[in-house]
Structures are given as structure tokens and as C-alpha cells.
Write a protein that holds these residues in place. Structure first.
Motif, PDB file in Angstrom:
ATOM      1  N   ALA A 129       0.929  -1.111  -0.039  1.00 55.45           N
ATOM      2  CA  ALA A 129      -0.128   0.078   0.252  1.00 55.45           C
ATOM      3  C   ALA A 129       0.974   1.348  -0.133  1.00 55.45           C
ATOM      4  O   ALA A 129       0.579   2.382  -0.474  1.00 55.45           O
ATOM      5  CB  ALA A 129      -0.911  -0.053   1.338  1.00 55.45           C
ATOM      6  N   LEU A 130       2.026   1.116   0.760  1.00 54.42           N
ATOM      7  CA  LEU A 130       2.653   2.443   0.634  1.00 54.42           C
ATOM      8  C   LEU A 130       3.587   2.959  -0.522  1.00 54.42           C
ATOM      9  O   LEU A 130       3.572   3.738  -1.100  1.00 54.42           O
ATOM     10  CB  LEU A 130       3.866   2.092   1.962  1.00 54.42           C
ATOM     11  N   ASP A 131       3.948   1.454  -1.385  1.00 55.08           N
ATOM     12  CA  ASP A 131       4.413   1.811  -2.580  1.00 55.08           C
ATOM     13  C   ASP A 131       3.291   2.362  -3.494  1.00 55.08           C
ATOM     14  O   ASP A 131       3.561   2.828  -4.387  1.00 55.08           O
ATOM     15  CB  ASP A 131       4.879   0.476  -3.056  1.00 55.08           C
ATOM     16  N   ALA A 132       2.043   1.832  -3.498  1.00 59.15           N
ATOM     17  CA  ALA A 132       1.058   2.013  -4.351  1.00 59.15           C
ATOM     18  C   ALA A 132       0.991   3.514  -4.435  1.00 59.15           C
ATOM     19  O   ALA A 132       0.329   4.028  -5.760  1.00 59.15           O
ATOM     20  CB  ALA A 132      -0.305   1.287  -4.043  1.00 59.15           C
ATOM     21  N   PHE A 133       1.036   4.460  -3.424  1.00 62.96           N
ATOM     22  CA  PHE A 133       0.978   5.864  -3.713  1.00 62.96           C
ATOM     23  C   PHE A 133       1.800   6.578  -4.704  1.00 62.96           C
ATOM     24  O   PHE A 133       1.299   7.344  -5.338  1.00 62.96           O
ATOM     25  CB  PHE A 133       1.168   6.524  -2.291  1.00 62.96           C
ATOM     26  N   ALA A 134       2.845   5.906  -5.133  1.00 59.26           N
ATOM     27  CA  ALA A 134       3.694   6.431  -6.210  1.00 59.26           C
ATOM     28  C   ALA A 134       2.914   6.405  -7.650  1.00 59.26           C
ATOM     29  O   ALA A 134       3.383   7.074  -8.301  1.00 59.26           O
ATOM     30  CB  ALA A 134       4.861   5.638  -6.289  1.00 59.26           C
ATOM     31  N   ASP A 135       1.810   5.537  -7.631  1.00 56.93           N
ATOM     32  CA  ASP A 135       1.141   5.509  -9.030  1.00 56.93           C
ATOM     33  C   ASP A 135      -0.236   6.410  -8.887  1.00 56.93           C
ATOM     34  O   ASP A 135      -0.915   6.419  -9.904  1.00 56.93           O
ATOM     35  CB  ASP A 135       0.731   4.090  -9.025  1.00 56.93           C
ATOM     36  N   LEU A 136      -0.460   7.066  -7.858  1.00 55.09           N
ATOM     37  CA  LEU A 136      -1.728   7.780  -7.640  1.00 55.09           C
ATOM     38  C   LEU A 136      -1.353   9.385  -7.682  1.00 55.09           C
ATOM     39  O   LEU A 136      -0.478   9.879  -7.224  1.00 55.09           O
ATOM     40  CB  LEU A 136      -2.301   7.386  -6.225  1.00 55.09           C
ATOM     41  N   SER A 137      -2.402   9.958  -8.038  1.00 52.90           N
ATOM     42  CA  SER A 137      -2.612  11.369  -8.052  1.00 52.90           C
ATOM     43  C   SER A 137      -3.642  12.010  -7.144  1.00 52.90           C
ATOM     44  O   SER A 137      -4.763  11.501  -7.014  1.00 52.90           O
ATOM     45  CB  SER A 137      -3.027  12.134  -9.567  1.00 52.90           C
ATOM     46  N   ILE A 138      -3.262  13.103  -6.428  1.00 55.08           N
ATOM     47  CA  ILE A 138      -4.009  13.537  -5.297  1.00 55.08           C
ATOM     48  C   ILE A 138      -4.667  15.076  -5.796  1.00 55.08           C
ATOM     49  O   ILE A 138      -3.776  15.807  -6.278  1.00 55.08           O
ATOM     50  CB  ILE A 138      -3.512  13.530  -3.907  1.00 55.08           C
ATOM     51  N   TYR A 139      -6.018  15.108  -5.845  1.00 57.53           N
ATOM     52  CA  TYR A 139      -6.326  16.313  -6.436  1.00 57.53           C
ATOM     53  C   TYR A 139      -7.029  17.297  -5.071  1.00 57.53           C
ATOM     54  O   TYR A 139      -8.028  16.360  -4.246  1.00 57.53           O
ATOM     55  CB  TYR A 139      -7.322  16.196  -7.420  1.00 57.53           C
ATOM     56  N   THR A 140      -6.870  18.073  -4.726  1.00 56.66           N
ATOM     57  CA  THR A 140      -7.430  18.833  -3.593  1.00 56.66           C
ATOM     58  C   THR A 140      -7.936  20.450  -4.164  1.00 56.66           C
ATOM     59  O   THR A 140      -7.211  21.026  -4.674  1.00 56.66           O
ATOM     60  CB  THR A 140      -6.662  19.088  -2.447  1.00 56.66           C
ATOM     61  N   ASN A 141      -9.301  20.986  -3.706  1.00 53.71           N
ATOM     62  CA  ASN A 141      -9.915  22.012  -4.241  1.00 53.71           C
ATOM     63  C   ASN A 141      -9.149  23.325  -3.502  1.00 53.71           C
ATOM     64  O   ASN A 141      -9.560  24.211  -4.149  1.00 53.71           O
ATOM     65  CB  ASN A 141     -11.168  22.011  -4.075  1.00 53.71           C
ATOM     66  N   GLY A 142      -8.445  22.849  -2.533  1.00 60.37           N
ATOM     67  CA  GLY A 142      -7.762  24.270  -2.170  1.00 60.37           C
ATOM     68  C   GLY A 142      -6.505  23.778  -1.697  1.00 60.37           C
ATOM     69  O   GLY A 142      -5.940  22.591  -1.601  1.00 60.37           O
ATOM     70  N   GLU A 143      -5.446  24.861  -2.005  1.00 59.12           N
ATOM     71  CA  GLU A 143      -3.820  24.345  -1.933  1.00 59.12           C
ATOM     72  C   GLU A 143      -3.450  23.757  -0.458  1.00 59.12           C
ATOM     73  O   GLU A 143      -4.102  24.778   0.513  1.00 59.12           O
ATOM     74  CB  GLU A 143      -2.909  25.767  -2.184  1.00 59.12           C
ATOM     75  N   SER A 144      -2.855  22.841  -0.220  1.00 64.72           N
ATOM     76  CA  SER A 144      -2.600  22.191   0.868  1.00 64.72           C
ATOM     77  C   SER A 144      -1.792  23.299   1.833  1.00 64.72           C
ATOM     78  O   SER A 144      -0.807  23.891   1.507  1.00 64.72           O
ATOM     79  CB  SER A 144      -1.878  20.795   0.910  1.00 64.72           C
ATOM     80  N   CYS A 145      -2.234  22.858   3.136  1.00 66.61           N
ATOM     81  CA  CYS A 145      -1.440  23.645   3.910  1.00 66.61           C
ATOM     82  C   CYS A 145       0.001  22.956   4.199  1.00 66.61           C
ATOM     83  O   CYS A 145       0.247  21.950   3.541  1.00 66.61           O
ATOM     84  CB  CYS A 145      -2.247  23.621   5.533  1.00 66.61           C
TER      85      CYS A 145
END
Length: 235
Positions: A129-145
Motif C-alpha cells: 500500500a505504501l508503494d502504491a501511492f507512487a502511482d496515484l494523483s491527489i486532487y484537492t480544491n484548496g492548496e494544501s497547508c
């Protein structure tokens, strides 16, 4: 030149280049046919709108802290032409009393549970699961703190895409730690993973979600109206 000393400049240059390209793509008409990091702008817009829709899925079209997030796999077409949705999350700190449960953290937690669920579609081990994040994209509607931007870097996402900028949030009255995602990424060169920073995307649609809370003259988001207390509520 010492290569390690050069890395912060490299990260800043890459992030800035994608930010500039994304700004030019904010207008859907001007962006017709454009791509960012080899992903069509239409796909970027689809997932940013899905991040906005996560608000209604999990709470309301107009929660006070309207920070929504989706995590997707662009290369998995089993979910359709835009890629596959893995999980969603919204800001829940006020709901559960956890001050760090911003939308991005909530989504990451949800993804970890989904990826490691023995009865789910992935059934991964913790290390897988930790390795899987390298294949994923995260979209957030506000710039992250900076806390969430750092979590994104620790997770090692392939991409991080945001809508409304921290500067805009501050202008609209939101309390923010004034450290940009670009700066967090620039200072994360010691990590073994690399993530692409892309934003702002579709800010013309995400900005209104954060405008009404401290401005009584601002219109409510679509599907909402001001109640007796002046707060936007689901219509």
C-alpha cells in the motif's frame, strides 16, 4: 556545483513551470486540447470537479470548511476514460474533533484503509500500500497547508494538483500558515520519492467555495442559499 545543493532550485523550477502552465489552463475554452504532464486538461478538470463533489457526497454542497480531495489512478482505465477513483476525503476536524484531519489527510487515511482491506478490490499488504501511492494523483480544491503538503510528499504521490491558492484563501479571510506548497516541495529534496506539483487548476470554480464564509455579500455555492444566520446551507 554540488548536485544536492542544486536540487532545491530544480524542484522550485519544476513546480513553478507547472504552476505557470496550469494558470494558463484555468479557462476551459483557452485550455481546449491542452495537456499538463501528459494528462489532458479535460481530465484535470473532471477530477477537480470530483473533489468539489466530494463535499456533497460526505457532508453538504456548502460546508463551512469546503476542502475536498480525491485520490485517483490515471493509468487504470477500468474506472473509465479519466482513470479510476480510489478514495475521497473532506475536512472533518470540526466533525470529529481532530485538528489535523484536513481533507487531504482524511483522503489518505481512507485510501490506506481501502488499499489494505482484505475484502476489498486491492487487498494489499502494508508495504504494498505504501508503494502504491507512487502511482496515484491527489486532487484537492484548496492548496494544501504545509502539514498536508508535507504528508503528500511523505506519501510519495505521483502528482499533487490543487485549485484555490493559499494566497487567495488568505485574501478571503481564511487563517493560513503562509508556507506555499512550492516551498514545501522545494525543501523536500532529501526524500527518495519525487512528486509533480500542478496548480492552480480550475480556480474559477473552486474559489467561490471559500468566498462566502467571511463575506456576507458573496454568493453561496450552487445548490445552497443563506439561512437565517447568514450561513450558506443546502437549499
Amino acid at each position: 556545483m554540488n548536485f544536492k545543493a542544486f536540487l532545491p532550485i530544480l524542484f522550485w523550477a519544476v513546480a513553478s513551470a507547472y504552476e505557470n502552465q496550469a494558470r494558463q489552463a484555468q479557462d476551459p475554452i483557452a485550455a481546449k486540447g491542452a495537456s499538463i504532464n501528459n494528462i489532458p486538461f479535460s481530465t484535470r478538470a473532471y477530477w477537480m470537479r470530483r473533489a468539489n463533489a466530494a463535499l456533497a457526497d460526505l457532508a453538504s454542497p456548502c460546508p463551512f470548511a469546503a476542502f475536498g480531495t480525491v485520490i485517483v489512478n490515471h493509468t487504470d482505465t477500468s474506472g473509465g476514460e479519466f482513470g479510476k477513483l480510489v478514495c475521497i476525503g473532506i475536512n472533518e476536524n470540526g466533525k470529529v474533533g481532530n485538528p489535523v484531519l484536513h481533507g487531504e489527510i482524511a483522503a489518505i487515511n481512507n485510501c490506506s484503509s481501502i488499499l489494505t482491506d482484505a475484502s476489498g478490490p486491492y487487498n494489499l499488504s502494508a508495504s504494498e500500500a505504501l508503494d502504491a501511492f507512487a502511482d496515484l494523483s491527489i486532487y484537492t480544491n484548496g492548496e494544501s497547508c504545509p502539514m498536508c503538503a508535507s504528508a503528500i510528499r511523505w506519501a510519495g504521490f505521483r502528482e499533487y494538483i490543487y485549485g484555490t491558492t493559499i494566497d487567495t484563501l488568505i485574501e478571503q479571510g481564511w487563517g493560513q500558515i503562509r508556507i506555499s506548497s512550492t516551498e514545501v516541495f522545494r525543501q523536500s529534496f532529501d526524500l527518495s520519492t519525487q512528486s509533480r506539483l500542478i496548480g492552480p487548476i480550475l480556480a474559477n470554480e473552486t474559489d467561490p467555495l471559500f468566498a462566502w464564509q467571511f463575506n456576507p455579500a458573496a454568493p453561496c455555492p450552487v445548490g445552497c442559499a443563506r439561512g437565517e444566520m447568514g450561513v450558506c446551507e443546502k437549499a
